[in-house]
Design a protein around this motif. Structure first.
Motif, PDB file in Angstrom:
ATOM      1  N   VAL A 227     -20.257  -3.820  41.951  1.00 43.32           N
ATOM      2  CA  VAL A 227     -19.593  -2.630  42.483  1.00 43.32           C
ATOM      3  C   VAL A 227     -20.194  -1.391  41.832  1.00 43.32           C
ATOM      4  N   LYS A 228     -20.222  -0.306  42.586  1.00 47.57           N
ATOM      5  CA  LYS A 228     -20.753   0.958  42.099  1.00 47.57           C
ATOM      6  C   LYS A 228     -19.627   1.872  41.636  1.00 47.57           C
ATOM      7  N   ALA A 229     -19.964   2.726  40.670  1.00 45.80           N
ATOM      8  CA  ALA A 229     -19.065   3.835  40.363  1.00 45.80           C
ATOM      9  C   ALA A 229     -19.028   4.753  41.581  1.00 45.80           C
ATOM     10  N   GLN A 230     -17.886   5.360  41.822  1.00 45.78           N
ATOM     11  CA  GLN A 230     -17.754   6.185  43.013  1.00 45.78           C
ATOM     12  C   GLN A 230     -18.785   7.308  43.060  1.00 45.78           C
ATOM     13  N   ASN A 231     -19.143   7.854  41.892  1.00 50.26           N
ATOM     14  CA  ASN A 231     -20.131   8.925  41.890  1.00 50.26           C
ATOM     15  C   ASN A 231     -21.560   8.413  42.061  1.00 50.26           C
ATOM     16  N   LYS A 232     -21.702   7.073  42.147  1.00 51.69           N
ATOM     17  CA  LYS A 232     -23.021   6.486  42.349  1.00 51.69           C
ATOM     18  C   LYS A 232     -23.226   6.059  43.808  1.00 51.69           C
ATOM     19  N   ILE A 233     -22.129   6.039  44.570  1.00 49.40           N
ATOM     20  CA  ILE A 233     -22.220   5.615  45.963  1.00 49.40           C
ATOM     21  C   ILE A 233     -22.948   6.659  46.779  1.00 49.40           C
ATOM     22  N   ARG A 234     -23.973   6.207  47.529  1.00 52.97           N
ATOM     23  CA  ARG A 234     -24.747   7.129  48.341  1.00 52.97           C
ATOM     24  C   ARG A 234     -24.610   6.748  49.792  1.00 52.97           C
TER      25      ARG A 234
ATOM     26  N   PHE B  89     -25.914  -0.691  40.885  1.00 52.99           N
ATOM     27  CA  PHE B  89     -24.473  -0.643  40.677  1.00 52.99           C
ATOM     28  C   PHE B  89     -24.069   0.265  39.515  1.00 52.99           C
ATOM     29  N   GLY B  90     -24.664   0.055  38.354  1.00 51.53           N
ATOM     30  CA  GLY B  90     -24.311   0.856  37.185  1.00 51.53           C
ATOM     31  C   GLY B  90     -23.023   0.447  36.512  1.00 51.53           C
ATOM     32  N   SER B  91     -22.490  -0.740  36.843  1.00 49.27           N
ATOM     33  CA  SER B  91     -21.263  -1.207  36.195  1.00 49.27           C
ATOM     34  C   SER B  91     -21.599  -1.930  34.890  1.00 49.27           C
TER      35      SER B  91
ATOM     36  N   GLY C 163     -41.026   4.708  28.007  1.00 52.54           N
ATOM     37  CA  GLY C 163     -40.604   3.633  28.890  1.00 52.54           C
ATOM     38  C   GLY C 163     -39.507   4.104  29.838  1.00 52.54           C
ATOM     39  N   ASN C 164     -38.822   3.155  30.472  1.00 54.30           N
ATOM     40  CA  ASN C 164     -37.772   3.459  31.448  1.00 54.30           C
ATOM     41  C   ASN C 164     -36.441   2.901  30.981  1.00 54.30           C
ATOM     42  N   THR C 165     -35.403   3.729  31.069  1.00 56.69           N
ATOM     43  CA  THR C 165     -34.068   3.351  30.624  1.00 56.69           C
ATOM     44  C   THR C 165     -33.102   3.390  31.800  1.00 56.69           C
ATOM     45  N   TYR C 166     -32.286   2.341  31.922  1.00 57.78           N
ATOM     46  CA  TYR C 166     -31.298   2.229  32.998  1.00 57.78           C
ATOM     47  C   TYR C 166     -29.941   2.010  32.338  1.00 57.78           C
ATOM     48  N   LEU C 167     -28.976   2.902  32.650  1.00 57.50           N
ATOM     49  CA  LEU C 167     -27.708   2.907  31.932  1.00 57.50           C
ATOM     50  C   LEU C 167     -26.512   2.722  32.855  1.00 57.50           C
ATOM     51  N   VAL C 168     -25.380   2.368  32.241  1.00 58.24           N
ATOM     52  CA  VAL C 168     -24.108   2.319  32.945  1.00 58.24           C
ATOM     53  C   VAL C 168     -23.827   3.682  33.560  1.00 58.24           C
ATOM     54  N   SER C 169     -23.212   3.669  34.727  1.00 58.26           N
ATOM     55  CA  SER C 169     -22.852   4.905  35.420  1.00 58.26           C
ATOM     56  C   SER C 169     -21.336   5.025  35.481  1.00 58.26           C
TER      57      SER C 169
END
Length: 216
Positions: free
Chosen positions: A209-216, A136-138, A19-25
């Motif tokens: 809000v996104k983690a800074q390392n997630k901002i594109r 976002f990943g928050s 399956g597909n997993t989506y996690l906090v960033s």
């Protein structure tokens, strides 16, 4: 930063294969009952989940704001006139709405509130959570259950047999040992949506809000 365990969801026992997993960033600290010597057993789970989210903000946003204590959280809610002065130094719990107010006050970050009338309707928010962690990943705050208990949601897994939420439980009392210990004892776990109480409502707070390392 705090001496607490960080990113407890990263235990290898928590891996999902299909399956597909989506996690906090990004990083966060695990706040729970008595973790700072303050005895909040029985009523402080919402505060501890909020502190976990605030630690994520401290790690991942250039805000310079430290994680507030439980007393400071109560003071903020009184200042905002959400609570009366009698709320200070009380043992009254807080939920997703109060978490939203504090995050907005401290970090100037809006939160999305999602209400689910019954646990058997949680399937309707799978796409909302997938989109949240993907965009976002928050960390997410989830309140509800019959006893109004709160918990952190650090991810969602969508598999062939349904969806599961990655739950970080703030009700733990004790000295953290390892991430594997917390997983083995159920303080961090994958919980299938069908295992949540069907008769209970649930409120979720999703910081936008996104983690800074997630901002594109």
């Amino acid at each position: 930063m705090s001496g607490l365990l960080t990113n407890i969801h990263e235990s290898k026992e928590l891996l999902k294969d299909s399956g597909n997993t989506y996690l906090v960033s990004g990083n966060y600290d695990y706040y729970h009952y008595l973790c700072d010597g303050f005895d909040d057993r029985g009523w402080g789970c919402g505060y501890r989940t909020l502190q976990t989210i605030c630690s994520w903000m401290t790690y991942n946003q250039s805000c310079g704001t430290q994680v507030p204590s439980i007393t400071e959280i109560q003071e903020i809610l009184v200042q905002l006139e959400d609570k009366p002065k009698s709320f200070l130094k009380s043992r009254q719990w807080i939920g997703s709405f109060e978490v939203c107010l504090v995050i907005d006050k401290l970090y100037d970050i809006p939160c999305k509130i999602v209400h689910v009338n019954h646990g058997d309707e949680l399937q309707t928010i799978v796409d909302v959570l997938v989109n949240h962690f993907d965009k976002f990943g928050s960390p997410v705050m989830m309140g509800g259950d019959i006893d109004a208990s709160s918990k952190g949601i650090m991810g969602i897994h969508v598999g062939h047999n349904g969806a599961s939420l990655l739950v970080v439980d703030p009700h733990y009392v004790g000295k953290e040992k390892t991430k594997e210990f917390l997983f083995a004892n159920g303080w961090v776990k994958w919980q299938r949506l069908t295992d949540f109480l069907s008769s209970s409502f649930y409120n979720l707070c999703l910081p936008q809000v996104k983690a800074q390392n997630k901002i594109r």
